[in-house]
Design a protein around this motif. Structure first.
Motif, PDB file in Angstrom:
ATOM      1  N   VAL A  42      -7.759   2.861 -12.273  1.00 39.34           N
ATOM      2  CA  VAL A  42      -6.815   2.150 -13.130  1.00 39.34           C
ATOM      3  C   VAL A  42      -7.453   1.824 -14.481  1.00 39.34           C
ATOM      4  O   VAL A  42      -6.836   1.997 -15.535  1.00 39.34           O
ATOM      5  CB  VAL A  42      -6.316   0.873 -12.434  1.00 39.34           C
ATOM      6  CG1 VAL A  42      -5.588  -0.042 -13.402  1.00 39.34           C
ATOM      7  CG2 VAL A  42      -5.402   1.234 -11.268  1.00 39.34           C
ATOM      8  N   GLN A  64       1.608   7.207  -7.049  1.00 39.20           N
ATOM      9  CA  GLN A  64       0.343   7.931  -6.881  1.00 39.20           C
ATOM     10  C   GLN A  64       0.467   9.080  -5.889  1.00 39.20           C
ATOM     11  O   GLN A  64      -0.355   9.987  -5.880  1.00 39.20           O
ATOM     12  CB  GLN A  64      -0.774   6.973  -6.447  1.00 39.20           C
ATOM     13  CG  GLN A  64      -0.588   6.292  -5.099  1.00 39.20           C
ATOM     14  CD  GLN A  64      -0.966   7.142  -3.900  1.00 39.20           C
ATOM     15  OE1 GLN A  64      -1.854   7.980  -3.994  1.00 39.20           O
ATOM     16  NE2 GLN A  64      -0.300   6.925  -2.791  1.00 39.20           N
ATOM     17  N   TYR A 115       0.671  -4.932  -2.019  1.00 41.83           N
ATOM     18  CA  TYR A 115       2.098  -4.724  -1.769  1.00 41.83           C
ATOM     19  C   TYR A 115       2.554  -5.279  -0.427  1.00 41.83           C
ATOM     20  O   TYR A 115       3.708  -5.070  -0.020  1.00 41.83           O
ATOM     21  CB  TYR A 115       2.485  -3.245  -1.919  1.00 41.83           C
ATOM     22  CG  TYR A 115       1.750  -2.279  -1.022  1.00 41.83           C
ATOM     23  CD1 TYR A 115       2.163  -2.038   0.282  1.00 41.83           C
ATOM     24  CD2 TYR A 115       0.650  -1.573  -1.499  1.00 41.83           C
ATOM     25  CE1 TYR A 115       1.504  -1.137   1.091  1.00 41.83           C
ATOM     26  CE2 TYR A 115      -0.021  -0.665  -0.709  1.00 41.83           C
ATOM     27  CZ  TYR A 115       0.411  -0.454   0.593  1.00 41.83           C
ATOM     28  OH  TYR A 115      -0.256   0.446   1.401  1.00 41.83           O
ATOM     29  N   MET A 127       2.992   1.497  -7.529  1.00 42.95           N
ATOM     30  CA  MET A 127       1.763   2.274  -7.636  1.00 42.95           C
ATOM     31  C   MET A 127       1.598   3.172  -6.418  1.00 42.95           C
ATOM     32  O   MET A 127       1.238   4.352  -6.542  1.00 42.95           O
ATOM     33  CB  MET A 127       0.569   1.344  -7.776  1.00 42.95           C
ATOM     34  CG  MET A 127      -0.780   2.037  -7.836  1.00 42.95           C
ATOM     35  SD  MET A 127      -2.111   0.829  -8.096  1.00 42.95           S
ATOM     36  CE  MET A 127      -3.560   1.861  -7.841  1.00 42.95           C
ATOM     37  N   ASP A 134       0.164  -6.555  -9.715  1.00 36.72           N
ATOM     38  CA  ASP A 134      -0.597  -6.778  -8.493  1.00 36.72           C
ATOM     39  C   ASP A 134      -0.680  -5.473  -7.722  1.00 36.72           C
ATOM     40  O   ASP A 134       0.347  -4.829  -7.474  1.00 36.72           O
ATOM     41  CB  ASP A 134       0.090  -7.849  -7.637  1.00 36.72           C
ATOM     42  CG  ASP A 134      -0.883  -8.591  -6.732  1.00 36.72           C
ATOM     43  OD1 ASP A 134      -1.886  -7.973  -6.323  1.00 36.72           O
ATOM     44  OD2 ASP A 134      -0.654  -9.774  -6.447  1.00 36.72           O
ATOM     45  N   MET A 135      -1.885  -5.044  -7.355  1.00 39.91           N
ATOM     46  CA  MET A 135      -2.022  -3.845  -6.526  1.00 39.91           C
ATOM     47  C   MET A 135      -1.647  -4.127  -5.071  1.00 39.91           C
ATOM     48  O   MET A 135      -1.390  -3.206  -4.292  1.00 39.91           O
ATOM     49  CB  MET A 135      -3.452  -3.309  -6.607  1.00 39.91           C
ATOM     50  CG  MET A 135      -3.833  -2.745  -7.957  1.00 39.91           C
ATOM     51  SD  MET A 135      -5.422  -1.864  -7.849  1.00 39.91           S
ATOM     52  CE  MET A 135      -5.853  -1.759  -9.576  1.00 39.91           C
ATOM     53  N   PHE A 163      -0.466   3.855 -11.180  1.00 43.13           N
ATOM     54  CA  PHE A 163      -0.405   2.520 -11.758  1.00 43.13           C
ATOM     55  C   PHE A 163       0.373   2.525 -13.082  1.00 43.13           C
ATOM     56  O   PHE A 163       1.270   1.705 -13.299  1.00 43.13           O
ATOM     57  CB  PHE A 163      -1.819   1.993 -11.981  1.00 43.13           C
ATOM     58  CG  PHE A 163      -1.876   0.635 -12.630  1.00 43.13           C
ATOM     59  CD1 PHE A 163      -1.673  -0.518 -11.884  1.00 43.13           C
ATOM     60  CD2 PHE A 163      -2.119   0.515 -13.988  1.00 43.13           C
ATOM     61  CE1 PHE A 163      -1.715  -1.760 -12.485  1.00 43.13           C
ATOM     62  CE2 PHE A 163      -2.162  -0.727 -14.602  1.00 43.13           C
ATOM     63  CZ  PHE A 163      -1.952  -1.878 -13.845  1.00 43.13           C
ATOM     64  N   VAL A 208      -4.271  -7.535 -14.224  1.00 40.40           N
ATOM     65  CA  VAL A 208      -4.152  -6.710 -13.023  1.00 40.40           C
ATOM     66  C   VAL A 208      -4.980  -7.341 -11.899  1.00 40.40           C
ATOM     67  O   VAL A 208      -6.180  -7.578 -12.072  1.00 40.40           O
ATOM     68  CB  VAL A 208      -4.663  -5.278 -13.277  1.00 40.40           C
ATOM     69  CG1 VAL A 208      -4.475  -4.421 -12.018  1.00 40.40           C
ATOM     70  CG2 VAL A 208      -3.970  -4.658 -14.467  1.00 40.40           C
ATOM     71  N   ALA A 220     -10.024   1.744  -6.478  1.00 40.40           N
ATOM     72  CA  ALA A 220      -8.755   1.880  -7.184  1.00 40.40           C
ATOM     73  C   ALA A 220      -8.858   1.297  -8.587  1.00 40.40           C
ATOM     74  O   ALA A 220      -8.255   1.815  -9.540  1.00 40.40           O
ATOM     75  CB  ALA A 220      -7.640   1.197  -6.407  1.00 40.40           C
ATOM     76  N   GLY A 222      -6.762  -6.456  -8.810  1.00 41.62           N
ATOM     77  CA  GLY A 222      -7.256  -5.333  -8.020  1.00 41.62           C
ATOM     78  C   GLY A 222      -8.073  -5.787  -6.831  1.00 41.62           C
ATOM     79  O   GLY A 222      -8.841  -5.002  -6.259  1.00 41.62           O
ATOM     80  N   GLY A 237       2.924  -4.053  -6.276  1.00 37.58           N
ATOM     81  CA  GLY A 237       2.032  -2.960  -5.919  1.00 37.58           C
ATOM     82  C   GLY A 237       2.704  -1.766  -5.273  1.00 37.58           C
ATOM     83  O   GLY A 237       2.076  -0.708  -5.136  1.00 37.58           O
ATOM     84  N   ASP A 293      -4.622   7.301  -8.528  1.00 38.64           N
ATOM     85  CA  ASP A 293      -4.339   5.860  -8.561  1.00 38.64           C
ATOM     86  C   ASP A 293      -3.980   5.395  -9.976  1.00 38.64           C
ATOM     87  O   ASP A 293      -3.041   4.614 -10.166  1.00 38.64           O
ATOM     88  CB  ASP A 293      -5.544   5.064  -8.054  1.00 38.64           C
ATOM     89  CG  ASP A 293      -5.694   5.121  -6.545  1.00 38.64           C
ATOM     90  OD1 ASP A 293      -4.665   5.241  -5.850  1.00 38.64           O
ATOM     91  OD2 ASP A 293      -6.835   5.023  -6.050  1.00 38.64           O
TER      92      ASP A 293
END
Length: 280
Positions: free
Chosen positions: A143, A250, A222, A246, A219-220, A113, A191, A139, A193, A243, A109
């Motif tokens: 990160v 990953q 998506y 990432m 922004d994680m 990121f 960030v 996550a 999360g 997101g 992750d």
């Protein structure tokens, strides 16, 4: 059209639920692109069946698997060996099944990121200034560790349950502070999360004005691809990172190990996966 043989290489993603995962679509694209005799399967597994299910996969010819909510910490405990990245993160999302029966784990992750920011905000460096992370989940652990290892001078963890963030800060070590309020003044990176802003969830209410000029807002989330947080960032002239990047990056280390080809993240892949995120 791909037709699997009896020698097909196999991997998958373990989660509960797992129907929402875009990983099968993503890995399926790469398998098709490279003409690989292989499959990547969604593997819905209840938490109480997780250990026995993972131990059965190598016997069924699986080379490894990804792990998503709620199994990351259980996967960490199950592994015979976890690399330095996974140990630092305190969880794993990628498993490798070795010929001698050992199960090895890592967390990709953080890697995903950092690669996503470098792709969507060219020139960014972790050393640019302080970073603020909202949330303290699995996550986020990965990160946060990746940012510190990449040279972030100060990290602020923001979580409603301060004790959870404090526990994470102790695990991480280094220049990490904890708060129940987002302290954004002069921060170079924010960030998200948390699940705030995700489709079906309330938006993240936050004023981005105190961020440093040219700061990055990542922004994680998506789904949707353009969250209200990212829209606000763009309106203020800040650099916004969604997101999806990432998610795509990953996946690369696992695919390389399981299927023997190092895949690339490009506009075609992004468009293919993004299409599945569109409202129906």
């Amino acid at each position: 059209m791909q037709i699997l043989s009896g020698k097909a290489l196999k991997a998958g993603v373990l989660g509960w639920p797992v129907a929402h995962s875009r990983s099968p679509r993503l890995h399926g694209f790469w398998l098709d692109r490279h003409g690989i005799d292989g499959a990547y399967l969604p593997l819905p597994v209840r938490p109480e069946h997780f250990v026995e299910s993972v131990r059965a996969l190598p016997r069924l010819g699986f080379a490894g698997a990804n792990v998503t909510i709620p199994h990351k910490e259980a996967a960490y405990a199950l592994c015979d060996a976890v690399d330095a990245v996974g140990r630092r993160a305190g969880s794993v999302n990628t498993l490798f099944f070795r010929p001698d029966g050992r199960i090895e784990g890592t967390s990709t992750d953080g890697y995903g990121f950092l690669e996503s920011i470098r792709e969507q905000a060219p020139g960014w460096q972790a050393s640019d200034g302080p970073a603020v992370i909202l949330g303290a989940g699995g996550a986020v652990r990965s990160v946060a560790a990746a940012l510190l290892d990449a040279g972030c001078p100060k990290l602020v963890l923001v979580n409603r349950t301060v004790a959870r963030a404090e526990a994470l800060a102790r695990d991480l070590g280094g220049p990490v502070a904890v708060s129940d309020q987002p302290l954004l003044r002069d921060a170079a990176l924010l960030v998200n999360g948390t699940s705030m802003g995700m489709q079906g969830e309330p938006p993240l209410e936050i004023d981005l004005a105190p961020l440093a000029p040219g700061a990055v807002v990542a922004d994680m989330v998506y789904v949707p691809l353009e969250t209200p947080l990212l829209a606000q960032a763009r309106a203020l002239g800040l650099r916004a990172v969604d997101g999806l990047g990432m998610l795509l990056h990953q996946a690369r280390p696992g695919f390389t190990e399981w299927f023997g080809v190092a895949p690339r993240v490009d506009a075609e892949l992004r468009a293919f996966v993004a299409h599945d995120l569109m409202p129906r």
